[in-house]
Design a protein around this motif. Structure first.
Motif, PDB file in Angstrom:
ATOM      1  N   PRO A   1       0.813  -1.228   0.000  1.00 29.80           N
ATOM      2  CA  PRO A   1       0.000   0.000   0.000  1.00 29.80           C
ATOM      3  C   PRO A   1       0.841   1.270   0.000  1.00 29.80           C
ATOM      4  N   VAL A   2       2.014   1.234   0.644  1.00 29.85           N
ATOM      5  CA  VAL A   2       2.865   2.428   0.690  1.00 29.85           C
ATOM      6  C   VAL A   2       3.439   2.714  -0.694  1.00 29.85           C
ATOM      7  N   VAL A   3       3.959   1.675  -1.376  1.00 25.89           N
ATOM      8  CA  VAL A   3       4.527   1.827  -2.720  1.00 25.89           C
ATOM      9  C   VAL A   3       3.463   2.309  -3.706  1.00 25.89           C
ATOM     10  N   ALA A   4       2.294   1.665  -3.701  1.00 25.11           N
ATOM     11  CA  ALA A   4       1.233   2.041  -4.646  1.00 25.11           C
ATOM     12  C   ALA A   4       0.785   3.479  -4.410  1.00 25.11           C
ATOM     13  N   THR A   5       0.615   3.873  -3.144  1.00 24.79           N
ATOM     14  CA  THR A   5       0.225   5.255  -2.828  1.00 24.79           C
ATOM     15  C   THR A   5       1.277   6.241  -3.327  1.00 24.79           C
ATOM     16  N   GLY A   6       2.550   5.923  -3.075  1.00 22.48           N
ATOM     17  CA  GLY A   6       3.637   6.788  -3.526  1.00 22.48           C
ATOM     18  C   GLY A   6       3.641   6.973  -5.029  1.00 22.48           C
ATOM     19  N   LEU A   7       3.413   5.889  -5.770  1.00 23.65           N
ATOM     20  CA  LEU A   7       3.421   5.966  -7.231  1.00 23.65           C
ATOM     21  C   LEU A   7       2.236   6.773  -7.756  1.00 23.65           C
ATOM     22  N   PHE A   8       1.066   6.628  -7.140  1.00 25.06           N
ATOM     23  CA  PHE A   8      -0.085   7.443  -7.545  1.00 25.06           C
ATOM     24  C   PHE A   8       0.172   8.929  -7.251  1.00 25.06           C
ATOM     25  N   PHE A   9       0.828   9.226  -6.124  1.00 28.01           N
ATOM     26  CA  PHE A   9       1.210  10.605  -5.808  1.00 28.01           C
ATOM     27  C   PHE A   9       2.166  11.160  -6.875  1.00 28.01           C
ATOM     28  N   GLN A  10       3.186  10.351  -7.219  1.00 30.18           N
ATOM     29  CA  GLN A  10       4.167  10.792  -8.220  1.00 30.18           C
ATOM     30  C   GLN A  10       3.483  11.070  -9.557  1.00 30.18           C
ATOM     31  N   ALA A  11       2.572  10.189  -9.953  1.00 32.16           N
ATOM     32  CA  ALA A  11       1.841  10.381 -11.214  1.00 32.16           C
ATOM     33  C   ALA A  11       0.992  11.655 -11.162  1.00 32.16           C
ATOM     34  N   ALA A  12       0.331  11.885 -10.024  1.00 31.03           N
ATOM     35  CA  ALA A  12      -0.508  13.076  -9.878  1.00 31.03           C
ATOM     36  C   ALA A  12       0.335  14.354  -9.940  1.00 31.03           C
ATOM     37  N   GLY A  13       1.515  14.321  -9.308  1.00 28.88           N
ATOM     38  CA  GLY A  13       2.406  15.482  -9.333  1.00 28.88           C
ATOM     39  C   GLY A  13       2.862  15.821 -10.740  1.00 28.88           C
ATOM     40  N   LEU A  14       3.235  14.791 -11.518  1.00 24.51           N
ATOM     41  CA  LEU A  14       3.680  15.022 -12.901  1.00 24.51           C
ATOM     42  C   LEU A  14       2.531  15.531 -13.768  1.00 24.51           C
ATOM     43  N   ALA A  15       1.333  14.969 -13.560  1.00 24.38           N
ATOM     44  CA  ALA A  15       0.171  15.424 -14.329  1.00 24.38           C
ATOM     45  C   ALA A  15      -0.139  16.890 -14.014  1.00 24.38           C
ATOM     46  N   TYR A  16      -0.013  17.270 -12.752  1.00 19.94           N
ATOM     47  CA  TYR A  16      -0.254  18.675 -12.357  1.00 19.94           C
ATOM     48  C   TYR A  16       0.765  19.596 -13.020  1.00 19.94           C
ATOM     49  N   LEU A  17       2.049  19.204 -13.008  1.00 28.85           N
ATOM     50  CA  LEU A  17       3.086  20.031 -13.629  1.00 28.85           C
ATOM     51  C   LEU A  17       2.844  20.180 -15.132  1.00 28.85           C
ATOM     52  N   ALA A  18       2.412  19.081 -15.781  1.00 29.03           N
ATOM     53  CA  ALA A  18       2.092  19.155 -17.211  1.00 29.03           C
ATOM     54  C   ALA A  18       0.974  20.168 -17.464  1.00 29.03           C
ATOM     55  N   TYR A  19       0.038  20.267 -16.511  1.00 34.10           N
ATOM     56  CA  TYR A  19      -1.099  21.184 -16.660  1.00 34.10           C
ATOM     57  C   TYR A  19      -0.684  22.645 -16.494  1.00 34.10           C
ATOM     58  N   VAL A  20       0.288  22.931 -15.586  1.00 34.01           N
ATOM     59  CA  VAL A  20       0.584  24.340 -15.260  1.00 34.01           C
ATOM     60  C   VAL A  20       1.776  24.931 -16.023  1.00 34.01           C
ATOM     61  N   VAL A  21       2.629  24.098 -16.672  1.00 34.23           N
ATOM     62  CA  VAL A  21       3.835  24.673 -17.290  1.00 34.23           C
ATOM     63  C   VAL A  21       3.483  25.636 -18.432  1.00 34.23           C
ATOM     64  N   THR A  22       4.082  26.831 -18.363  1.00 34.04           N
ATOM     65  CA  THR A  22       3.999  27.821 -19.437  1.00 34.04           C
ATOM     66  C   THR A  22       5.365  28.505 -19.510  1.00 34.04           C
ATOM     67  N   VAL A  23       5.522  29.451 -20.431  1.00 33.76           N
ATOM     68  CA  VAL A  23       6.816  30.118 -20.576  1.00 33.76           C
ATOM     69  C   VAL A  23       7.103  31.058 -19.416  1.00 33.76           C
ATOM     70  N   ASP A  24       6.068  31.441 -18.652  1.00 28.35           N
ATOM     71  CA  ASP A  24       6.300  32.391 -17.556  1.00 28.35           C
ATOM     72  C   ASP A  24       5.553  32.000 -16.277  1.00 28.35           C
ATOM     73  N   VAL A  25       5.359  30.703 -16.041  1.00 31.39           N
ATOM     74  CA  VAL A  25       4.627  30.243 -14.853  1.00 31.39           C
ATOM     75  C   VAL A  25       5.383  30.655 -13.586  1.00 31.39           C
ATOM     76  N   SER A  26       4.638  31.043 -12.557  1.00 33.82           N
ATOM     77  CA  SER A  26       5.274  31.422 -11.291  1.00 33.82           C
ATOM     78  C   SER A  26       5.719  30.170 -10.535  1.00 33.82           C
ATOM     79  N   TYR A  27       6.691  30.371  -9.664  1.00 29.08           N
ATOM     80  CA  TYR A  27       7.182  29.236  -8.864  1.00 29.08           C
ATOM     81  C   TYR A  27       6.093  28.738  -7.918  1.00 29.08           C
ATOM     82  N   ALA A  28       5.266  29.655  -7.393  1.00 21.18           N
ATOM     83  CA  ALA A  28       4.178  29.277  -6.478  1.00 21.18           C
ATOM     84  C   ALA A  28       3.204  28.316  -7.165  1.00 21.18           C
ATOM     85  N   ALA A  29       2.968  28.516  -8.466  1.00 21.58           N
ATOM     86  CA  ALA A  29       2.054  27.642  -9.197  1.00 21.58           C
ATOM     87  C   ALA A  29       2.642  26.248  -9.399  1.00 21.58           C
ATOM     88  N   GLN A  30       3.988  26.145  -9.510  1.00 23.92           N
ATOM     89  CA  GLN A  30       4.636  24.845  -9.687  1.00 23.92           C
ATOM     90  C   GLN A  30       4.751  24.069  -8.382  1.00 23.92           C
TER      91      GLN A  30
END
Length: 486
Positions: A337-366
């Motif tokens: 359960p710890v490994v699976a939870t960690g991997l879902f967190f990692q996937a969610a973090g990458l998906a969020y970064l893919a959503y917010v990246v722009t040429v001038d995104v603020s650090y707070a948004a990342q």
């Protein structure tokens, strides 16, 4: 447990769990760090030593190749001739090659030193986990693997920061000089504070070693060169097809051999298969993402290498805080359960970064994406190591560690190749916007692959069932040994 293993355990514990953690943690840190430490120093190396893009890529690839190709062989040598003895050999080779890289007068000699450095790391790295397992009582292994995993996760993720800072403030040679005093200090400590242990003592599997090494070399060579030479290039296709054929030959050979380097029966275990699939996919998504995001922060957002590394700390530094807790959790509720939870967190973090990246995104948004990814990575590393080592018999832990590390390295090379190709197909380095156009689909791919890793982790049996399976396997092996001895 045999008299020999009892003696090994007693002497290992006498050396101290703390010393074992320090020695194996520092050695693992050095080996893992050198995977990505060179990436931010490439412009400085090119200015100093010359060479084209092809040569610069090989300063990274030469290390990755020899490291991935020789990992299982290094573990097998340790099982056969003594794990501490080969650990000392690996440290010596790695330290000497680091000094040679720092002193390299030209690009070709630097590439050669990097290849030797990878060979030393391949001997050293899988034995760190085996030696740590021998030194730590069973009840405390989750926490020990947590600390070991935290140090290794930090090394992998902070490679660009450390490489960039040393290059920016001192010189690129200090990337390699850093290893020399650490290696010299480790040699007497490992000799005095670690106990010797061996595996089954079976003869070395030369045909299996040649098939596995040749197969991994072909695959990793093709993956590394694909984005540079083109996926239809003659050498790239030859490497991929020949490597694939040799690995198929290795699998077929290992199912029939008497003492194979990697017994295929290990993969009948859902625990062993599940955690290895999850590890390979995790490294694929994580390596490719870090490789591109560190360039994005410098090339698009305009940070210096040091500034970019510092801003990545919520991701890269999180394992130091969370991984020991993850290790304790895995001791209490099991690793799955710890490994699976960690991997879902990692996937969610990458998906969020893919959503917010722009040429001038603020650090707070990342920041939320970096924190979520960091927590996910930390939750993965510690229990994953525990699951690998507990999924096999004690005598086969060296083999299991070598196989898991090899699959992680192949996953990392595959991640940089696949996500680099997606980036090149959808965008490029021309402007900030073209970089973002390529980065976004690459990060989405990384998130999907890590989510797939989480699904793979869920096929690992629950704790009670795994304990029963392990107990039954131990009893069966003891009966076989009794029958043989008669």
């Amino acid at each position: 447990m045999s008299h020999q293993s009892e003696h090994t355990t007693r002497t290992a514990r006498a050396g101290g769990v703390g010393w074992a953690l320090v020695i194996t943690g520092v050695a693992g840190f050095m080996a893992a760090l050198d995977n990505l430490v060179v990436t931010t120093a490439l412009p400085a190396i090119r200015a100093d030593l010359g060479g084209g893009l092809h040569d610069l890529e090989w300063t990274v690839s030469a290390y990755t190749l020899t490291f991935a190709v020789l990992l299982m062989f290094g573990a097998a040598l340790g099982d056969r001739f003594g794990r501490r003895r080969l650990f000392l050999v690996g440290i010596t080779i790695f330290t000497g090659a680091s000094a040679a890289a720092a002193l390299a007068p030209g690009i070709d000699s630097l590439i050669a030193a990097r290849a030797v450095q990878g060979a030393g790391a391949a001997i050293m790295m899988p034995l760190t986990l085996t030696l740590l397992t021998a030194a730590v009582p069973v009840a405390k292994r989750g926490m020990a693997y947590g600390i070991w995993g935290a140090v290794n996760g930090l090394a992998i993720a902070s490679g660009p920061l450390i490489g960039g800072s040393l290059t920016e403030h001192i010189s690129w040679q200090w990337i390699f000089w850093l290893n020399v005093p650490l290696g010299i200090a480790l040699l007497p400590l490992a000799r005095l504070r670690l106990a010797e242990s061996r595996g089954t003592g079976a003869r070395l599997d030369i045909p299996g070693t040649l098939l596995a090494s040749g197969g991994l070399f072909g695959i990793v060579y093709g993956l590394v060169r694909g984005p540079i030479d083109g996926w239809t290039g003659r050498l790239v296709l030859t490497g991929l097809f020949t490597g694939g054929a040799l690995l198929i030959g290795f699998v077929l050979y290992s199912t029939r051999a008497r003492n194979p380097m990697l017994p295929m029966r290990l993969f009948r275990s859902r625990a062993f298969s599940g955690i290895n699939a999850a590890s390979m996919l995790m490294f694929l998504g994580m390596f490719g993402s870090i490789f591109l995001l560190s360039q994005y922060m410098q090339g698009v957002l305009g940070y210096s290498p040091t500034e970019a590394g510092l801003r990545m700390l919520p991701w890269t530094g999180m394992p130091m805080l969370v991984a020991p807790i993850a290790g304790i959790l895995s001791d209490r509720i099991g690793g799955r359960p710890v490994v699976a939870t960690g991997l879902f967190f990692q996937a969610a973090g990458l998906a969020y970064l893919a959503y917010v990246v722009t040429v001038d995104v603020s650090y707070a948004a990342q920041l939320p994406g970096l924190i979520i990814s960091g927590v996910g990575m930390a939750l993965f590393f510690a229990p994953a190591s525990h699951l690998v080592m507990s999924s096999v018999r004690t005598s086969e832990q060296g083999i299991a560690s070598g196989a898991n590390n090899a699959l992680r390295e192949v996953g990392g090379a595959l991640g940089i190749a696949i996500m680099g190709s997606i980036f090149a197909a959808q965008g490029g380095y021309e402007t900030g916007q073209t970089f973002v156009d390529g980065l976004r689909p690459a990060l989405v791919t990384g998130a999907a692959v890590v989510a797939l890793a989480a699904v793979a982790a869920l096929i690992i049996p629950g704790r009670r069932r795994a304990d029963r399976s392990a107990s039954a396997a131990e009893q069966k092996s003891e009966r076989v040994l009794e029958t043989t001895s008669r």
